[in-house]
Design an enzyme around this catalytic site. Sequence first.
Site: not given
Ligand code: NAD
Ligand code: DAU
Length: 336
Positions: A125-127, A150, A154
């Site tokens: 992730t970019d985080e 988190y 990562k």
């Molecule tokens: P999500 O939380 O929606 O899904 C996570 C999945 O992983 C679920 O199906 C869960 O059951 C499974 N899981 C969790 N722990 C596990 C374990 N110990 N063994 C097997 N399965 C397990 O997540 P997402 O938003 O789809 O993110 C997927 C990946 O992409 C992550 O690695 C996250 O860091 C990365 N990512 C997410 C975003 C975003 O914006 N959502 C952006 C960049 C990178």
């Molecule tokens: O950048 C990639 C990441 O994006 C992934 O690695 C993470 O898994 C994914 O959860 C996401 O992280 P963020 O923290 O950026 O996403 P989130 O949706 O939790 O929040 C987005 C922005 O909105 C952040 O600045 C916090 C704000 N926020 C979030 C929630 C849940 C609010 O203002 N109110 C809220 O209730």
Amino acid sequence: MAKQILVTGGCGFIGSNFIHYLLSGHDCNVTNLDKLTYAGNLDNLRDVEGNPRYTFVKGDIADRADVEAAFAAKIDGVVNFAAETHVDRSILDPDAFVATNITGTYRLLEAARKAGVDKFVQISTDEVYGSLGASGKFSEETPLSPNSPYSASKASADMLALSYFRTFGMPVVVTRCSNNYGPYQFPEKLIPLLVTNALEEKQLPVYGDGLNVRDWIHVIDHCRAVHMVLEGGTPGAVYNIGADNERANIEIVKGILAALGKPESLITYVKDRPGHDRRYAIDATKIRRELGFEVSIPFGRGIEETVRWYVENRGWWERIKSGEYAAYYEVMYKGR
Ligand code: NAD
Ligand code: DAU
């Protein structure tokens, strides 16, 4: 012969979109290893359950026996999406983040090394880069500076994965994408939380001053990029993935209210997230130049289609919001 791809975390948001993407038009078979945590939802893949190219294995990536079971058949490539992913939950309790994101990645790397896979894509992730000021973008050379349990977990996984390339010559590639939006996203994350709360006429919680910036990409564009990396990414490389689409949170909030015809009086400013990163922005020059990646879904169209998906799939998120998630919401937002 068709390749066998092990996708972990395939029942989550991006993993399920990726499996749909692979099974529609790409010549490969998919094994999905997922623990089915609160974020894993079998409903996301109901339509492919009977597909002969798809196998589901319920298991934990941090459990050696579960991982070995997933590698029982020959595996050609691994895409590791499985993770604990919500920053706010990592602040409440980091335990599962260390177990899954660090130990789990390690177990997969070990199994993949023994199996001699052709490619291991670690979805990061970019985080991991931390927070930006008003200008600049993250490149692959930006030093890692994670700020939450988190993102620190990562970043640890990235380092482990890259060490398997340097030490063992394993064909590992790491991707670092910006914030995704689209169908099947768990409604704890900003966009589905806003849409579903607005549809329920509930308050829309905005952290701090609402001016934190995220760089949004449609999940299908992320999936396309990951597939390109799986097929053609250089072993040992890191690829940033992004869509050059920076938005302040409050802009997203107001846009969703307008799209749904709901009043701005639903907006509630709440206490900020501890350690809240101010701004993310991705420089995706490398993946564009090396692999020819281009974004296909402009934000205006993508967000309109996404809002419509949550409107039309009310049963999907109502089932989630009425379960365990209701207890989490109470703890996270009550009195904030
Ligand atoms: P999500 O939380 O929606 O899904 C996570 C999945 O992983 C679920 O199906 C869960 O059951 C499974 N899981 C969790 N722990 C596990 C374990 N110990 N063994 C097997 N399965 C397990 O997540 P997402 O938003 O789809 O993110 C997927 C990946 O992409 C992550 O690695 C996250 O860091 C990365 N990512 C997410 C975003 C975003 O914006 N959502 C952006 C960049 C990178
Ligand atoms: O950048 C990639 C990441 O994006 C992934 O690695 C993470 O898994 C994914 O959860 C996401 O992280 P963020 O923290 O950026 O996403 P989130 O949706 O939790 O929040 C987005 C922005 O909105 C952040 O600045 C916090 C704000 N926020 C979030 C929630 C849940 C609010 O203002 N109110 C809220 O209730």
